[in-house]
Design an enzyme around this catalytic site. Structure first.
Site, PDB file in Angstrom:
ATOM      1  N   GLU A   1     -10.389  -7.515   1.899  1.00 28.83           N
ATOM      2  CA  GLU A   1      -9.506  -7.657   0.736  1.00 28.83           C
ATOM      3  C   GLU A   1      -8.728  -6.350   0.525  1.00 28.83           C
ATOM      4  O   GLU A   1      -7.530  -6.351   0.251  1.00 28.83           O
ATOM      5  CB  GLU A   1     -10.346  -7.988  -0.491  1.00 28.83           C
ATOM      6  CG  GLU A   1      -9.514  -8.217  -1.723  1.00 28.83           C
ATOM      7  CD  GLU A   1     -10.340  -8.690  -2.912  1.00 28.83           C
ATOM      8  OE1 GLU A   1     -11.522  -9.048  -2.727  1.00 28.83           O
ATOM      9  OE2 GLU A   1      -9.802  -8.676  -4.027  1.00 28.83           O
TER      10      GLU A   1
ATOM     11  N   GLY B   1      19.642   5.141  -9.107  1.00 31.13           N
ATOM     12  CA  GLY B   1      20.228   5.338 -10.436  1.00 31.13           C
ATOM     13  C   GLY B   1      19.949   4.130 -11.323  1.00 31.13           C
ATOM     14  O   GLY B   1      18.905   3.486 -11.197  1.00 31.13           O
TER      15      GLY B   1
END
Ligand SMILES: Cc1cc2nc3c(=O)[nH]c(=O)nc-3n(C[C@H](O)[C@H](O)[C@H](O)COP(=O)(O)OP(=O)(O)OC[C@H]3O[C@@H](n4cnc5c(N)ncnc54)[C@H](O)[C@@H]3O)c2cc1C
Length: 373
Positions: free
Chosen positions: A238, A335
């Protein structure tokens, strides 16, 4: 990689591009994938790839699962809970189920007729699994399952849930067992699909068990009290799954950011021409290369049956920390657009955060690593 794995990568890439990437917004709104995605994936042969063909699976290895996980992450999808279904639930059934159980459930999971989930976490116990309160009490030829689970991936679509329950509440870890519940059984209820910060299209739900009666034969492994050991044995895979998805996510973030900064201009030149941009990407690319090398080594060790629990914890901790850092740096280079959910980098940033939390928190990973030193 082999020819067989290359072909699988091609198939998975096409499937992700056609069936998954275009549906991201809709799945986020409905908080789950279309149920039909599972049957489509079953039809093209993308489910349960490491399960032997005699049980309907792909007859491959963990490498096959890893290829699909990588392609899903590269394609920017975090909605489809296949790594739980194919990478966790099916391997539990394969490892601990009786022959009758394997023949009953694995072909359905491999074909997408059944969706699988694993339910460990509860409202009052996540890291501290011994603190779970869900019980499975033997009554003649049946177990009566009662309790509730939360944060369960594939929760609202699951047809089969591997439930972590106490068969002997007095015995701590030695009293924990894994019981399979088919969700058509009376007394099983689903709660709401939970609202998350990221992974918005992933079906994460609460589950309730109101005296659900299942045949005694649904106890995985056939002996009570084995659950904790069974979990410990499967958890490295996992955690490796999370590491594999994380490195693919890091590489995708670096690639999409490189493309963006070569195109976007400020102060009369492309962003890539600023030293800060180049240095940031130099760091991110290096972190990607180091992480890739370590994760690939862990995959090879796992294929050889040699991935130990602390090393899997290292892979999970390292790769998820790098993922969050790299994706955050990439968002900065985008940005304002990096904060808009229509941009994949923004979704990747929101999706990344939980990787440090689930599959065992990164603090628990460090505990495991520290204990081995
Ligand atoms: C999107 C999503 C999907 C999930 N899918 C599943 C699923 O399919 N099945 C499932 O069973 N669960 C699932 N989970 C649950 C997840 O595994 C748990 O949230 C996680 O294990 C942490 O448990 P908790 O939330 O109860 O936090 P807690 O255990 O309460 O931890 C809170 C904080 O305390 C810290 N802490 C706890 N113990 C220690 C310690 N010993 N030392 C140091 N720090 C410690 C933790 O690191 C964490 O920072 C999912 C969760 C999310 C968010």
């Amino acid at each position: 990689m082999t020819e067989d794995l290359d072909q699988l990568r091609e198939l998975a890439r096409t499937f992700v591009a056609k069936e998954m990437t275009p549906n991201q917004e809709r799945w986020a709104e409905q908080k789950q994938v279309d149920r039909a995605l599972w049957t489509k994936a079953g039809e093209v042969g993308l489910l349960c790839l490491s399960i032997p063909e005699e049980y309907g699976g792909g007859g491959g290895t963990f490498a096959h699962e890893a290829v699909v996980i990588e392609e899903q992450a590269r394609g920017g999808d975090s909605s489809w809970g296949n790594s739980v279904h194919s990478g966790i639930v099916a391997p539990y059934l394969l490892a601990y189920g009786t022959e009758e159980q394997k023949l009953r459930w694995l072909p359905k999971l491999a074909g997408g007729e059944f969706v699988g989930a694993i339910a460990m976490s509860e409202p009052g116990a996540g890291s501290d699994l011994q603190g779970i309160r869900t019980k499975a009490v033997r009554d003649g030829d049946e177990y009566v399952v009662s309790g509730s689970k939360t944060f369960i991936t594939n929760g609202s679509q699951a047809d089969l849930v591997v439930v972590v329950a106490k068969t002997d509440p007095e015995r701590g870890a030695a009293g924990i067992s894994l019981v399979v519940v088919e969700t058509s059984t009376p007394g099983f209820r689903r709660g709401r699909v939970l609202d998350k910060v990221g992974m918005k299209g992933q079906d994460t739900a609460e589950l309730f068990f109101d005296d659900v009666r299942v045949p005694a034969g649904n106890l995985l492994g056939g002996v009570e009290g084995q659950g904790f050991v069974q979990l410990m044995n499967q958890l490295p895979q996992e955690r490796l799954i999370i590491a594999v998805a994380s490195i693919a996510g890091i590489e995708a973030a670096v690639d999409m950011t490189l493309e963006y900064v070569k195109d976007r201009t400020a102060f009369g030149r492309e962003l890539i021409k600023f030293q800060n941009t180049r240095f940031t990407l130099a760091e991110c690319a290096t972190e990607a290369a180091v992480t890739r090398s370590f994760v690939d080594d862990c995959v090879n060790r796992h294929l050889a049956g040699e991935l130990d629990i602390p090393t899997a914890a290292m892979a999970k901790w390292w790769s998820t920390e790098r993922l969050c850092r790299v994706v955050d740096e990439c968002v900065q280079l985008f940005g304002g657009y990096g904060y808009m959910t229509e941009y994949p980098i923004a979704r990747a940033w929101a999706d990344a955060r939980v990787q440090k939390i689930y599959g065992g928190t990164n603090e628990i990973m460090k505990e495991i690593i520290a204990r081995s030193l």
